[in-house]
Design an enzyme around this catalytic site. Structure first.
Site, PDB file in Angstrom:
ATOM      1  N   HIS A 100     -10.840   8.657   0.584  1.00 24.18           N
ATOM      2  CA  HIS A 100     -10.214   8.879  -0.718  1.00 24.18           C
ATOM      3  C   HIS A 100     -11.041   8.086  -1.721  1.00 24.18           C
ATOM      4  CE1 HIS A 100      -6.770   9.082   2.117  1.00 24.18           C
ATOM      5  NE2 HIS A 100      -6.238   9.956   1.290  1.00 24.18           N
ATOM      6  N   ASP A 103     -10.162   4.472  -1.743  1.00 21.15           N
ATOM      7  CA  ASP A 103     -10.473   3.648  -0.566  1.00 21.15           C
ATOM      8  C   ASP A 103     -11.832   3.009  -0.727  1.00 21.15           C
ATOM      9  OD1 ASP A 103      -8.359   5.065   0.619  1.00 21.15           O
ATOM     10  OD2 ASP A 103      -9.738   6.453   1.613  1.00 21.15           O
TER      11      ASP A 103
HETATM   12  C1  XUL Z   1      -1.244  11.129   4.947  1.00 26.83           C
HETATM   13  C2  XUL Z   1      -2.518  11.749   5.291  1.00 26.83           C
HETATM   14  C3  XUL Z   1      -3.617  11.546   4.315  1.00 26.83           C
HETATM   15  C4  XUL Z   1      -4.549  12.705   4.197  1.00 26.83           C
HETATM   16  C5  XUL Z   1      -5.592  12.540   3.131  1.00 26.83           C
HETATM   17  O1  XUL Z   1      -0.224  11.378   5.847  1.00 26.83           O
HETATM   18  O2  XUL Z   1      -2.662  12.357   6.326  1.00 26.83           O
HETATM   19  O3  XUL Z   1      -4.298  10.386   4.637  1.00 26.83           O
HETATM   20  O4  XUL Z   1      -5.207  12.955   5.397  1.00 26.83           O
HETATM   21  O5  XUL Z   1      -5.040  12.256   1.893  1.00 26.83           O
END
Ligand code: XUL
Ligand code: CO
Length: 434
Positions: A100, A103
């Site tokens: 993300h 992150d």
């Molecule tokens: C949350 C989840 C996230 C997604 C990406 O449950 O799975 O981490 O994979 O946003």
């Protein structure tokens, strides 16, 4: 600089090895069904879990030891984390990663500063990728952690929040594009509602579709050729998430004319939270030609929330690999370990045990799935169960007929003879392979 001085590069030592830091089954260049394990499995590490998950839970704070991290929101700290992460990828032999925006780089006082921080870290990641040959499986924007998104991002009741979210997606797509990402994921953690008393569902879904259409347009503008994914999850943190399962996502994409531009990123624990098996969710996606990638983890039958455990259940990994082989393998996607250690496993070495175990569990799943396919009895049983459709009245129906013809046929042929589904026999055949 070695951030994990006690960990060597993990090597394949075979099933007899008792070395906890060795693969017993994942042998990257070993051929299975004419392709290397590495190509079949396309393992990815999740930056958010490896580098940013302190392992807190709703009842207690973080426990994870991260001696390299000074705990600050500085860009220098973020850059250092990226160095640590690439050492981790190198030592585990994981070829891909996912992140993300928030992150990899800090969210600062305003968007311009956050964008600038992101650009700096992306440049560093680009250097690491070039030096190591590691690749970005997908990127995404975190549209759920900051308080501004408490009531949604693309589905926020507040247009100003929507605009902010769009700006964030734009920057995250730029970052993913610069890093040559194979995909870009939309997980709508707060794209849903807590109560329908304050929710205009139709308007929110229209807005979410508008955001995704803008992303499709922007993709063309910048020439990003990666695959877009939607990642279904039924709830948590929302009471209901609009992308609740594979079928709901496909319906949404169809309704808003987005199906040509998106595939699904299916996560095991999300499937079970939706009340489905992973096999079911993968089947729904594959049937629509829309299985893109997989978030590899597993849930806990005793806990009703998203525990994101590392995949260790061999039945589970085998079933996933059966589906992946049936599909003909991944194209842009892979197996991203969206999984975290237990809160009690707080030492850096636990990160290695966790990933090595997950990789071995999938390598075994792959080998078992290939053996099941070579054996052929399960496929034969499936074919034979539907054999009445291959000729006679079945063939007539599949080609297209009418009620009058079928009524005549039924009157003439009488009661159909019952055939057993043979479930127990099939379960026994499956178990022969473990
Ligand atoms: C949350 C989840 C996230 C997604 C990406 O449950 O799975 O981490 O994979 O946003
Ligand atoms: Co996920």
């Amino acid at each position: 600089m070695a951030y994990f001085p006690d960990v060597p590069k993990i090597a394949y030592e075979g099933p007899e090895s008792k070395n906890p830091l060795a693969f017993k089954h994942y042998n990257p260049d070993e051929q299975v069904e004419g392709r290397s394990m590495r190509e079949h499995l396309r393992f990815g590490a999740a930056y958010w879990h490896v580098m940013r998950n302190g392992l807190s839970d709703p009842f207690g704070g973080p426990t994870a030891l991260m001696p390299w991290d000074d705990g600050s929101d500085s860009v220098d700290n973020a850059l250092k984390r990226s160095d640590v992460f690439f050492e981790f990828l190198d030592k585990t032999g994981i070829d891909y990663y996912c992140f993300h925006d928030r992150d990899i780089a800090p969210e600062l006082d305003d968007l311009a500063k956050s964008n600038a921080a992101l650009e700096k870290v992306v440049d560093r990641l680009a250097g690491h990728q070039k030096a190591s040959g590691k690749k970005l499986l997908w990127g995404t924007a975190c549209l759920f952690a900051h308080p501004r998104y408490a009531q949604g991002a693309g589905t926020s009741p507040d247009a100003r929040v929507f605009a902010y979210a769009a700006a964030q997606v734009k920057a995250a797509m730029d970052a993913t594009h610069q890093l040559g990402g194979f995909g870009y994921t939309f997980w709508g953690g707060r794209e849903g509602y807590a109560t329908l008393l304050n929710t205009d569902m139709k308007r929110e879904l229209d807005h979410l579709a508008a955001l995704l259409h803008m992303a499709v347009d922007y993709k063309k503008t910048i020439g990003f050729e990666g695959q877009f994914y939607i990642e279904p999850k039924p709830r948590e943190p929302s009471t209901h998430q609009y992308d609740s399962d594979a079928a709901a996502c496909l319906n949404f994409l169809r309704e808003y004319d987005l199906l040509d531009h998106f595939k699904l990123n299916i996560e095991t624990n999300h499937a079970t939270l939706a009340g489905h098996t992973m096999q079911h969710e993968l089947s729904v996606a594959i049937n629509a030609g829309a299985l893109g990638s997989i978030d590899a983890n597993q849930g806990d039958t005793l806990l009703g929330w998203d525990t994101d455990e590392f995949p260790t259940d061999l039945y589970g990994t085998t079933q996933v690999m059966l589906k992946v082989l049936e599909m003909g393998g991944f194209t842009t996607g892979g197996l991203n370990f969206d999984a975290k250690r237990r809160r009690e496993s707080h030492e850096p070495i636990d990160l290695f045990h966790a990933h090595v175990g997950g990789m071995d569990a999938f390598a075994r799943g792959l080998k078992i799935a290939a053996a099941i396919r070579a054996d052929g009895r399960l496929a034969d049983a499936l074919k034979s169960r539907y054999s009445s459709w291959d000729d006679g009245i079945g063939e007539v129906i599949e080609k297209g007929t009418d009620f009058a013809t079928l009524s005549d046929w039924a009157l003439k042929n009488g009661e159909p003879e019952l055939r057993s589904g043979r479930q127990e026999l099939l379960e026994n055949i499956l178990n022969e392979h473990f």
